[in-house]
Write a protein that holds these residues in place. Sequence first.
Motif, PDB file in Angstrom:
ATOM      1  N   PRO A 139     -66.903 104.615   9.170  1.00  0.00           N
ATOM      2  CA  PRO A 139     -67.933 103.967   8.254  1.00  0.00           C
ATOM      3  C   PRO A 139     -68.320 105.074   7.021  1.00  0.00           C
ATOM      4  CG  PRO A 139     -68.377 103.182  10.068  1.00  0.00           C
ATOM      5  CD  PRO A 139     -67.278 104.247  10.512  1.00  0.00           C
ATOM      6  N   GLU A 140     -68.435 106.222   7.191  1.00  0.00           N
ATOM      7  CA  GLU A 140     -68.756 107.527   6.499  1.00  0.00           C
ATOM      8  C   GLU A 140     -67.880 107.801   5.449  1.00  0.00           C
ATOM      9  OE1 GLU A 140     -67.797 109.449  10.461  1.00  0.00           O
ATOM     10  OE2 GLU A 140     -68.627 107.688   9.762  1.00  0.00           O
ATOM     11  N   ALA A 141     -66.428 107.528   5.739  1.00  0.00           N
ATOM     12  CA  ALA A 141     -65.426 107.630   4.900  1.00  0.00           C
ATOM     13  C   ALA A 141     -65.400 106.571   3.778  1.00  0.00           C
ATOM     14  CB  ALA A 141     -64.093 107.949   5.637  1.00  0.00           C
ATOM     15  N   LEU A 142     -65.877 105.219   4.410  1.00  0.00           N
ATOM     16  CA  LEU A 142     -65.812 104.227   3.482  1.00  0.00           C
ATOM     17  C   LEU A 142     -66.467 104.411   2.436  1.00  0.00           C
ATOM     18  CD1 LEU A 142     -65.293 101.437   6.012  1.00  0.00           C
ATOM     19  CD2 LEU A 142     -63.272 102.125   4.153  1.00  0.00           C
ATOM     20  N   ALA A 193     -60.111  92.859  -5.538  1.00  0.00           N
ATOM     21  CA  ALA A 193     -61.038  94.007  -5.396  1.00  0.00           C
ATOM     22  C   ALA A 193     -62.161  93.201  -4.377  1.00  0.00           C
ATOM     23  CB  ALA A 193     -62.073  93.661  -6.638  1.00  0.00           C
ATOM     24  N   ALA A 194     -62.370  92.060  -3.985  1.00  0.00           N
ATOM     25  CA  ALA A 194     -63.043  91.354  -3.098  1.00  0.00           C
ATOM     26  C   ALA A 194     -62.420  91.781  -1.454  1.00  0.00           C
ATOM     27  CB  ALA A 194     -63.184  89.938  -3.054  1.00  0.00           C
ATOM     28  N   ARG A 195     -61.192  91.738  -1.766  1.00  0.00           N
ATOM     29  CA  ARG A 195     -60.526  92.190  -0.223  1.00  0.00           C
ATOM     30  C   ARG A 195     -60.826  93.517  -0.043  1.00  0.00           C
ATOM     31  NH1 ARG A 195     -54.478  90.864   0.326  1.00  0.00           N
ATOM     32  NH2 ARG A 195     -55.124  91.546   2.573  1.00  0.00           N
ATOM     33  N   LEU A 196     -60.734  94.559  -0.881  1.00  0.00           N
ATOM     34  CA  LEU A 196     -60.664  95.991  -0.738  1.00  0.00           C
ATOM     35  C   LEU A 196     -62.104  96.532  -0.796  1.00  0.00           C
ATOM     36  CD1 LEU A 196     -57.881  96.593  -3.185  1.00  0.00           C
ATOM     37  CD2 LEU A 196     -57.677  96.890  -0.573  1.00  0.00           C
ATOM     38  N   ARG A 197     -63.254  95.867  -1.163  1.00  0.00           N
ATOM     39  CA  ARG A 197     -64.729  96.050  -0.785  1.00  0.00           C
ATOM     40  C   ARG A 197     -64.956  96.401   0.791  1.00  0.00           C
ATOM     41  NH1 ARG A 197     -65.358  93.376  -6.056  1.00  0.00           N
ATOM     42  NH2 ARG A 197     -65.452  95.147  -7.688  1.00  0.00           N
ATOM     43  N   VAL A 198     -64.353  97.205   1.306  1.00  0.00           N
ATOM     44  CA  VAL A 198     -64.719  97.201   2.785  1.00  0.00           C
ATOM     45  C   VAL A 198     -65.655  98.169   3.043  1.00  0.00           C
ATOM     46  CG1 VAL A 198     -63.536  97.687   4.954  1.00  0.00           C
ATOM     47  CG2 VAL A 198     -62.284  96.368   3.220  1.00  0.00           C
ATOM     48  N   GLY A 199     -66.861  97.990   3.696  1.00  0.00           N
ATOM     49  CA  GLY A 199     -67.775  98.914   4.202  1.00  0.00           C
ATOM     50  C   GLY A 199     -68.433  99.889   3.140  1.00  0.00           C
TER      51      GLY A 199
END
Length: 261
Positions: free
Chosen positions: A184-187, A209-215
């Motif tokens: 999580p901290e890396a995201l 973009a919606a798929r890649l906006r993880v965490g």
Amino acid sequence: MRGSATCAISLRSVSARPGRPSRIVSSSRRSIIRCGAGKTTASALLGAAFAHYRHDRVLIVEADPGLGTLPDRLGAPEARFPLGDLARIVAPSMSFERVVEYLVALSDGYWLVPTGQRQVDPALYESVAMTLNRYFAITVVDCDTMPSELARTVLAGAHATALVAPATAEGVTTTRNMLTRFRPEALARAVVVLTATAPHMAVDLDEAAARLRVGGAGVLTIPYDRHLAAGGRIQAPLLAETTRERTARLAADLLDRAVRN
């Protein structure tokens, strides 16, 4: 790169937030898209943007021993001391003026450490990076393709990371899979940069973009740029304004993330 791996840029050292320009870089350098991803392009863009907008010392380090093309794309003079040699030369006790004698001075007012054509031991890289970081407020590292041990070493010491992938279905899928393995901290410190290698996109950018906006990871697209696609040394006046605008946004976002996290 055909989507089987994601390249990365590591922002190693940060001292303060950047100013946020209303207009974009008027003097910058970048490289052609290579490995199908554009990470060397993005590395060179970022180095020039930071040097242009900040009064701090900026360093760009080539930590990709596979191709070693960053100096050519930057139009840098020949280096006498590649990364591997610096481990035997630089020391924390040296003055800044002495250290830069062994680095490559770039015309836009920042410095380059090339890797040459040699393999780079991760421990050697870390030793050089720890020494040089004390002299530079910002260091951009064009690192090896993930998930190599060298790339892991670079990312482990980064305050912010740009993951660069081609704006293709395969590139998006590969990057999404990689993000799911980030802590999580890396995201929170990561920005995904999708680079277009053709004038017409083969993917829906909003959906990607919606798929890649993880965490909390950010997403930014660098559209097709005819000058970048042509190859050779980059000439700033020939770059599209959109390229300059997106680069400034990326630089500001990475610095903000580095400071916040």
